[in-house]
Design an enzyme around this catalytic site. Sequence first.
Site, PDB file in Angstrom:
ATOM      1  N   HIS A 261       1.133  -1.604   0.510  1.00  0.00           N
ATOM      2  CA  HIS A 261       0.027  -0.252  -0.155  1.00  0.00           C
ATOM      3  C   HIS A 261       1.042   1.022   0.183  1.00  0.00           C
ATOM      4  O   HIS A 261       1.088   2.411  -1.191  1.00  0.00           O
ATOM      5  CB  HIS A 261      -0.895  -0.168   1.339  1.00  0.00           C
ATOM      6  CG  HIS A 261      -1.751   1.242   1.595  1.00  0.00           C
ATOM      7  ND1 HIS A 261      -2.719   1.051   0.990  1.00  0.00           N
ATOM      8  CD2 HIS A 261      -1.994   2.209   1.648  1.00  0.00           C
ATOM      9  CE1 HIS A 261      -4.109   2.156   1.425  1.00  0.00           C
ATOM     10  NE2 HIS A 261      -3.033   3.338   1.286  1.00  0.00           N
ATOM     11  N   GLU A 262       1.480   1.019   1.052  1.00  0.00           N
ATOM     12  CA  GLU A 262       2.757   2.749   1.350  1.00  0.00           C
ATOM     13  C   GLU A 262       3.797   2.759   0.254  1.00  0.00           C
ATOM     14  O   GLU A 262       3.898   3.924  -0.606  1.00  0.00           O
ATOM     15  CB  GLU A 262       3.445   2.392   2.410  1.00  0.00           C
ATOM     16  CG  GLU A 262       2.779   2.104   3.792  1.00  0.00           C
ATOM     17  CD  GLU A 262       1.768   3.921   4.063  1.00  0.00           C
ATOM     18  OE1 GLU A 262       2.006   4.909   3.067  1.00  0.00           O
ATOM     19  OE2 GLU A 262       0.331   3.865   4.484  1.00  0.00           O
ATOM     20  N   HIS A 265       1.559   4.416  -2.523  1.00  0.00           N
ATOM     21  CA  HIS A 265       1.841   5.817  -2.448  1.00  0.00           C
ATOM     22  C   HIS A 265       3.354   6.471  -2.747  1.00  0.00           C
ATOM     23  O   HIS A 265       3.161   7.501  -4.081  1.00  0.00           O
ATOM     24  CB  HIS A 265       2.025   6.253  -1.044  1.00  0.00           C
ATOM     25  CG  HIS A 265       0.537   6.134  -0.579  1.00  0.00           C
ATOM     26  ND1 HIS A 265       0.018   6.681  -1.356  1.00  0.00           N
ATOM     27  CD2 HIS A 265      -0.138   5.234   0.562  1.00  0.00           C
ATOM     28  CE1 HIS A 265      -2.151   6.722  -0.526  1.00  0.00           C
ATOM     29  NE2 HIS A 265      -1.198   6.024   0.672  1.00  0.00           N
ATOM     30  N   GLU A 293      -4.757   7.406  -3.585  1.00  0.00           N
ATOM     31  CA  GLU A 293      -5.004   6.832  -2.240  1.00  0.00           C
ATOM     32  C   GLU A 293      -5.094   5.316  -3.491  1.00  0.00           C
ATOM     33  O   GLU A 293      -5.215   4.060  -3.665  1.00  0.00           O
ATOM     34  CB  GLU A 293      -6.399   6.508  -1.895  1.00  0.00           C
ATOM     35  CG  GLU A 293      -6.277   7.090  -0.915  1.00  0.00           C
ATOM     36  CD  GLU A 293      -5.457   6.464   0.600  1.00  0.00           C
ATOM     37  OE1 GLU A 293      -5.277   5.037   0.538  1.00  0.00           O
ATOM     38  OE2 GLU A 293      -4.558   6.671   1.050  1.00  0.00           O
TER      39      GLU A 293
END
EC number: 3.4.17.19
Length: 500
Positions: A261-262, A265, A293
């Site tokens: 997820h990170e 980003h 997101e």
Amino acid sequence: MRRIEKLKKLDEKLVTLNNAMSVISWDYETETPEKGAEERSRELSLLSVFAHRMSNDEEYADLALSIKDDELESDAERALLREIKEIVEENSRLPESLVEKETLLEGQAHSAWLEARAENSWAVFAPKLSELLKIKKEKAAILNPEMDCYDFYLDKFEPGMLKKDIDPLFADLEKVCHSVMDKVISRCESINSSFLLEDYDQEKMKDFSAFMMKKMGFDFSRGKLGISVHPFTTSMGPDDVRITNRYNDSSIFDPVASVTHETGHALYEQMSALNPEIRGTRISGGVTMGLHESQSRFWENIMGRSRAFWVYMYPHFKRFFPRFESVSLDDFLKAINKSESSAIRVNADELTYSLHIIVRYEIEKALFSGELKVEDVPEMWNKLYKEKVRYTVKNDLEGALQDSHWSNGQFGYFPSYAIGNIYAAMFLDSLSSSLGGADMLEKCLEEGTWDLVTSWQRKSIWEKGGIYLPKDLIYQVCGRAVTLEPFKKYLEEKYSSLYL
């Protein structure tokens, strides 16, 4: 020198100051000892005042407000002027004392949140949150007195997405999630996922996290991986993008999901900064949090929980964690995609995740309208969790104290996560078409040629940074306006193939 170039040079100083504040914030979240928190808050408060003064500088403001459209030569220049004008116009209205007080309160509220988590007591956090909410309402009323306060903050995180847009979208999203849950939850109950809950070596997980990040394309010469209570990504400049993860969750897959997820980003930040037209400017990086997101949720879920992804990655995972040699790929996939009603948003499965967001959205609306008092948040939280997530909350720690967003004053942020899910499914359709169909996408994932995916993302999304507003970028990439249909189709097909 053209006037827009002069303005750009002046703005780079303000961007640099904001980057310095990010460094302090990173330290606050990752390294600062307990007794040093107050000092970090004072530093951030002082620098926020300096930033406010710089944005009110006469030369800077005059340029921002006087440059005409016919002086500009590109979409990037128009976007930069748009962003700077907004800052100048807003900061010219904000009293310096309010800016200083707001930043100081955010630091104090975050400290109170950490203390409340330690004591498992919302009452410890509530007084500071009440103060922070009050100043946020005051700020919105000053900056746009004719706009609904909560709409003001929603628009900050996702321009053009107000309550009137989100309410029907989330109502339909809730129906879709509940419909699929009704079909698969009972099947999921029989899925054995206990092997995910066995103890794991945290150092090995740190090493695997770094391995995963490299494979996804993260450049460790321009970023690093740290540890924090709540995983996050922050940019401190075009060549300093940092990720945190945590390694104390009960499931071994939770830190895996967090790091993918990170990294989603971080790739957005790192790759946009390689575009020389926007590098080092305030439009380098993600357009909005919804678009941001979409990239993190795309990698965490659509890629990171897919069969094709793990056909390639599972042998490597087993090198780090040999006990999984006895777990088949099929059993692993069913376990990591298992849907069940649960307490913690960041650990929620892909199907129920959006419901966690809808709960927070409803609470924020009620707080800003005055229908809900801060001290009563846990009561509403627990009620909505039972109704929407279908989970009975046991205490404040697994309930209203689980997220750091409110302690940081980030009201209006939460809807971005669910909006990001919707965008991500739309991007999946466009990516598949670009590669020649879903079969070709699966092939490149299985073979580990993930650069075909990230190259498409870079060209279509990342390198454009903040040049285009979200609705415009979505239309450019997907050829249609925002719609729930691709996400609905994605959820129905994925969960049917796994469990029905």
